[in-house]
Structure formats: structure tokens, C-alpha cells
Design an enzyme around this catalytic site. Structure first.
Site, PDB file in Angstrom:
ATOM      1  N   HIS A 117      11.299  12.265   2.717  1.00  0.00           N
ATOM      2  CA  HIS A 117      12.656  12.744   2.481  1.00  0.00           C
ATOM      3  C   HIS A 117      12.936  12.824   0.986  1.00  0.00           C
ATOM      4  O   HIS A 117      12.437  12.015   0.200  1.00  0.00           O
ATOM      5  CB  HIS A 117      13.676  11.809   3.135  1.00  0.00           C
ATOM      6  CG  HIS A 117      13.769  11.952   4.620  1.00  0.00           C
ATOM      7  ND1 HIS A 117      14.505  12.927   5.232  1.00  0.00           N
ATOM      8  CD2 HIS A 117      13.185  11.239   5.613  1.00  0.00           C
ATOM      9  CE1 HIS A 117      14.387  12.815   6.545  1.00  0.00           C
ATOM     10  NE2 HIS A 117      13.578  11.794   6.802  1.00  0.00           N
ATOM     11  N   THR A 168      -0.749   3.299   0.593  1.00  0.00           N
ATOM     12  CA  THR A 168       0.075   4.068  -0.343  1.00  0.00           C
ATOM     13  C   THR A 168      -0.741   4.773  -1.416  1.00  0.00           C
ATOM     14  O   THR A 168      -0.200   5.559  -2.176  1.00  0.00           O
ATOM     15  CB  THR A 168       1.082   3.127  -1.043  1.00  0.00           C
ATOM     16  OG1 THR A 168       0.361   2.147  -1.787  1.00  0.00           O
ATOM     17  CG2 THR A 168       1.984   2.448  -0.026  1.00  0.00           C
ATOM     18  N   ARG A 183      -4.973  -2.930   0.183  1.00  0.00           N
ATOM     19  CA  ARG A 183      -5.893  -3.112  -0.936  1.00  0.00           C
ATOM     20  C   ARG A 183      -7.319  -3.185  -0.409  1.00  0.00           C
ATOM     21  O   ARG A 183      -7.560  -3.616   0.726  1.00  0.00           O
ATOM     22  CB  ARG A 183      -5.560  -4.384  -1.723  1.00  0.00           C
ATOM     23  CG  ARG A 183      -4.194  -4.326  -2.390  1.00  0.00           C
ATOM     24  CD  ARG A 183      -3.953  -5.532  -3.268  1.00  0.00           C
ATOM     25  NE  ARG A 183      -2.677  -5.425  -3.966  1.00  0.00           N
ATOM     26  CZ  ARG A 183      -2.206  -6.309  -4.824  1.00  0.00           C
ATOM     27  NH1 ARG A 183      -2.914  -7.392  -5.100  1.00  0.00           N
ATOM     28  NH2 ARG A 183      -1.045  -6.144  -5.422  1.00  0.00           N
TER      29      ARG A 183
END
Length: 572
Positions: A117, A168, A183
Site C-alpha cells: 500500500h 524482507t 536472517r
């Protein structure tokens, strides 16, 4: 006891790997009808595919490879390309712009979200719509249940993503990742003893020998009309006569041949490089270093701290090239002695450390290098020992570093950390690294640099160039002298970049500044080759493998301090 279809729950919808079109004729007919609806809407669907009747498949574009299944209550929308032998298990969400390779297994309740968004402050979020960078999943990827992969991420081949991980950042081949944020916890090949391809040390030795064998050819290729040029005019267009190609040629010859460029006398090259130095400022303007070009009198009125211009960069490139040839600049860089500590602080405070952190870092690099050269070569001739405003500069830098990010720059619109990280490299190379001083906040700097390293912009043709890779590896390498913080992640990135860089060499030509570019920067030349040779050394040294190269940068990218500031004597 298994529920019957009348109960609304079917075994095959939740265990679709049991689907066999050859033996389940009724189910095969139902699948054909279900898939025909999607094909009519534009989908491409391979053989042996199973899509549960109660899976929500509402795609703008859909391509599914052979023997792939989408299980019960999966939610699949957007622009999807799914390879062969993939599985989207019950309750999984796959939305946005997604590209999957073959053999991707997506666990139940996982979310692959290839969109986001908008979040500007002028409208409520629900009125702003969405945007997408997209997600790429390689071949043979296992994504555990409840994992989440966010927009913009590329996952390599043979990766395992642990249950409930939140991914991410990009994940390299063969990695096992877990946690929030995810990680790297190990390399799968290390666990199984599976072959990892050629030994890295062997690859480095082969590369370095190839470069040494071809050094003379690539230097001759860039010598035209009596002068060194960065790239042949026939390939990259005519370039103005410049000083830097001469310095780059000296650095390449020193790295690969441990000598001056073939056909040149070191003393003559020192003469050429220093003949245009302005005695009043110590700066070296741009110009022709052919014999005819040296007939013109040198002049330069460029303020040292005002810009990252040619004369400022020549403090670095010429200052180091002359030293490699066994000489030194004939005059100190007197421009720094016109600057008081207050002048330096005033200039640094006035700079835009957000949008122009790179240029600001370059100005610090030039100033600190001028001071370092003066200390190294003219300390006996200058009243302050050559230090100039270096202590004022270091005081401001240390006081103004951001403890949260380790940077002097601030994040910007995409690419978010490009200016700050590139500015960090230039600034710290010239100051802390060159003077042998520790970084103020090494762990915070590593966090920021690794976040930047995962930016998809850096893998695109316009983002993958020598500056952008150097400006990541040098900070990681420099900070690693102080801390092991997130070393495993840094090494995974470095492994990926090193193997990629080793394949960018063009026979007889070297490495382009921007290997993926279709323009002039995609033509191999002196600047690109010199920078990539140094980048490869830093990547290899970060991984503990640099000895295999048989060379070590001694010029602008020297890993050793040029000078060390003398400590204050204290009573015993």
C-alpha cells in the site's frame, strides 16, 4: 474416517499431491472444466495441474507449469508465473507480481505478498491504492508454514525459508533463513557436503592469472593518439583528454604487473602526472597529459571543499598513482591550508546530507586525502606538520554521525539508502580508513549497509555498477575490523557478488564500469577495470580468500592507512 464430498470438505483438495489424472477419471474431467474457465480468461496451464475447486484464483495474468497444484482455500491473485512441480498449500496467500521457478513449495498459511500500500500523508491509506516491485522465487525453494515474503524480495535457488520467517531482504542461493526479520543461519551445502562448485580460491587464482596475462593488451587497447583514454573511442565515443585514465593505467599495471604500464618509464609518468599541478593550490586540473598537452601552463582555482570535481578527485587518483611510481607530488596540496576548522565545519553544516550525501562524502574524501598526503610527504615543510584542518574535520564527523544508522546521510525516496551509503564509503575511505581510525558506530552502519544491499535497484542494469558494489563492500569490510555483527549475512552477500564479478571479465578488455549497461558504461575500460579489481580484492578479503589473488591494492583503494596520526604521549 474421511469426510465425504457431501460434508463440503474433500481429501484431495487438501492433499492435492494425491491427484492422478490417469486413474481418477471423474476428477480429471472436473479439473478440465475448472481449468478451462481460467484458460478462457487468458490463463496458461500445463499438464497434470490440480487447482482445488474452493481455491480463490482471481488473477490478472496466470501461467502455471506442469504438475503444479493449488490446494484448498489458497488465495491467489495478481500477475503470477508459476513453474513446474510447484505447490501452493492450503490457506496460503500468493498476491501481486510473482515469478516462481520450478519446484517451489509454499507451506500452509504462508503469505507471498508482491505488492504494498502507498503511505503518503495527504490521503487516508484506503484511498491511496497499491504499488508493486514484485517477488522472484528461484528453483527448488521450500517455504515453511506461516512464513511471509514481502514485496521487492528475490529468493535464490535451493533456498529453505523457516516456518514463520518474515523475509524482507534478498536471499542468496542455498541459504537457510529463519526469524523476524529473516536472517541467514547456514548454507545447505555445508550441512550435506553437497558439491559447491569450483573451490573459491581456485576461481580467484584463475581469474587473477587471466587478468595478469591480459594486462598489457587491455592497457594498449586504451592508449590512443598519444594518450590513455578510459575506453576506446570506436566503442564508447570520443572523450575529452583527461588525467584519470593515466592514473587508472598506473594502478592496473601496479596491481597486475607490479610495474609501470608496459612501454613507459616510471619517471616519465611521474613527470606527466605532476607537470600540471598548480603550485599555489596543489590541485591538478583536468587536461591532456600527452607531450603537447603539457606545454600549457597549469591553473586551477577550484575550491577543494566546494565540489566533487575533477581537481578534487585528482588529489586521490594522481596523489596515489605518483606514489605507486616511486614519486610524490612536487607541491603540497596548499588549498587545505586556506581552510580553518571553522571553515570546514561551516561548509559541512551547510551541505544537504540527505539528497547529496554522496557528493558531500566525496568532498570529505578529497579534503582528508589532501591532509594525509601533506602529512606523509610534507610534514617537515609545513608549519602544522601538514595536518591542516584534519582535527576539526574528524571532530565534526565523529560528533555528527548518527548512532541509529551509523551514517551521515539520511534515507531518501527509492533507492532509499543509495546516497547515504555511497557517501559513507567516500567519507570513511578518506578519513577513518586512510588515517587508521575506528568508525564511530560500526554495528549500526552494518545494519544500514545490509538493508541497502537488499534494495532491488542494485540488481537492475542501472543499479549494478562498480560504485554501487564498492560502496557496500568497503563499509562492510571496514566495519568488520571492529565487529563480527551480522557477519554471516555479509558473507552471503559477498559470496554472491564475488562469483558474479569474476564472470564480468572480457578477454583483452577488462571489466566495464556497469556490466549490465547497454550504453558507454557497459564498455570495458580503465576505470571500470581498476575499480572491479579492487572490489574483487575486498570481497575476497572479507571472505578470507584474498591471498589467492596474488595482488593487493596499493593506490586509491589501498586497504592500509596512508598515515596514522601520532597518539598523544602520556606519562608512564
Amino acid at each position: 474416517m474421511h469426510p465425504s464430498p457431501a460434508d463440503g470438505v474433500r481429501r484431495i483438495d487438501f492433499l492435492p499431491w494425491e491427484y492422478d489424472p490417469a486413474s481418477q477419471e471423474t476428477e480429471a474431467q472436473a479439473q478440465a472444466a475448472r481449468q478451462q474457465e481460467l484458460i478462457t480468461a487468458g490463463a496458461r496451464i500445463g499438464d497434470g495441474v490440480f487447482i482445488a475447486p474452493n481455491a480463490a484464483v482471481f488473477c490478472d495474468r496466470l501461467s502455471i507449469g506442469d504438475r503444479t497444484y493449488v490446494a484448498a482455500l489458497a488465495y491467489v491473485t495478481g500477475d503470477l508465473t508459476i513453474g513446474a512441480d510447484c505447490s501452493i498449500n492450503p490457506y496460503a496467500v500468493v498476491r501481486g507480481e510473482i515469478r516462481m521457478g520450478d519446484g517451489v513449495r509454499i507451506g500452509a498459511h504462508s503469505s507471498i505478498l508482491g505488492f504494498n500500500h502507498r503511505m503518503s500523508t495527504d490521503l487516508p491509506i484506503h484511498e491511496q491504492g497499491t504499488w508493486s516491485k514484485g517477488i522472484t522465487l528461484g528453483d527448488d525453494v521450500w517455504i515453511g508454514s506461516h512464513a511471509t515474503i514481502l514485496d521487492g524480495v528475490t529468493v535464490g535457488d535451493h533456498v529453505v525459508i523457516g516456518a514463520s520467517a518474515v523475509v524482507t531482504k534478498d536471499v542468496p542461493d542455498w541459504a537457510v533463513v529463519a526469524g523476524n526479520p529473516a536472517r541467514i543461519i547456514r548454507d545447505r551445502r555445508a550441512d550435506t557436503g553437497a558439491p559447491q562448485g569450483p573451490d573459491l580460491a581456485t576461481e580467484l587464482q584463475t581469474f587473477a592469472q587471466r587478468a595478469r596475462d591480459q594486462a598489457g593488451d587491455l592497457l594498449a587497447r586504451c592508449f590512443e593518439d598519444g594518450r590513455f583514454v578510459d575506453r576506446p573511442a570506436a566503442l564508447a565515443g570520443p572523450l575529452e583528454p583527461a588525467v584519470r585514465p593515466w592514473a587508472d593505467a598506473v594502478e592496473i599495471a601496479d596491481l597486475l604487473l607490479d610495474a609501470a604500464p608496459p612501454g613507459f618509464d616510471a619517471a616519465d609518468l611521474v613527470r606527466r602526472l605532476t607537470a600540471r599541478q598548480d603550485p599555489a593550490t596543489g590541485l591538478i586540473p583536468a587536461g591532456d597529459l600527452s607531450d603537447r598537452g603539457l606545454e600549457r601552463a597549469p591553473t586551477s582555482d577550484e575550491p577543494l571543499l566546494a565540489t566533487d570535481g575533477d581537481a578534487s578527485y585528482h588529489v586521490l587518483s594522481v596523489g596515489y598513482a605518483v606514489r605507486l611510481l616511486g614519486g610524490r607530488l612536487p607541491h603540497p596540496v596548499r588549498a587545505v591550508h586556506a581552510l580553518s576548522d571553522r571553515d570546514v565545519v561551516r561548509d559541512l553544516e551547510a551541505r544537504d546530507w540527505g539528497a547529496r550525501a554522496w557528493g558531500s562524502g566525496a568532498a570529505v574524501d578529497a579534503l582528508a586525502t589532501a591532509c594525509a598526503l601533506n602529512i606523509a610527504d610534507f610534514s617537515a615543510e609545513l608549519p602544522d606538520g601538514g595536518t591542516g584542518p584534519v582535527y576539526g574535520l574528524l571532530g565534526w564527523l565523529t560528533a555528527r554521525a548518527n548512532p541509529a544508522t551509523g551514517m551521515w546521510g539520511a534515507p531518501q525516496p527509492a533507492p532509499r539508502w543509495l546516497q547515504a551509503v555511497n557517501g559513507f564509503y567516500r567519507l570513511t575511505r578518506g578519513s577513518y580508513a586512510q588515517l587508521g581510525l575506528p568508525l564511530p558506530y560500526p554495528e549500526a552502519a552494518i545494519d544500514t549497509v545490509l538493508e541497502h544491499a537488499a534494495d532491488p535497484h542494485l540488481a537492475a542494469p542501472e543499479g549494478y555498477n562498480a560504485c554501487n558494489v564498492l560502496d557496500i563492500v568497503h563499509p562492510l569490510w571496514l566495519a568488520a575490523q571492529q565487529t563480527e555483527h551480522r557477519r554471516t549475512e555479509g558473507e552471503a552477500w559477498a559470496q554472491d557478488q564475488l562469483r558474479r564479478a569474476l564472470h564480468n571479465w572480457s578477454d583483452g578488455a577488462g571489466i566495464p564500469f556497469a556490466p549490465l549497461s547497454a550504453g558507454p558504461d557497459g564498455v570495458a575500460g580503465l576505470q571500470g577495470t581498476e575499480m572491479w579489481l579492487s572490489i574483487i580484492w575486498y570481497l575476497a578479503d572479507y571472505l578470507g580468500e584474498a591471498d589467492a589473488l596474488g595482488y593487493r591494492p596499493r593506490g586509491v583503494h589501498n586497504p592500509d592507512p596512508l598515515v596514522r596520526l601520532a597518539p598523544v604521549d602520556t606519562p608512564g
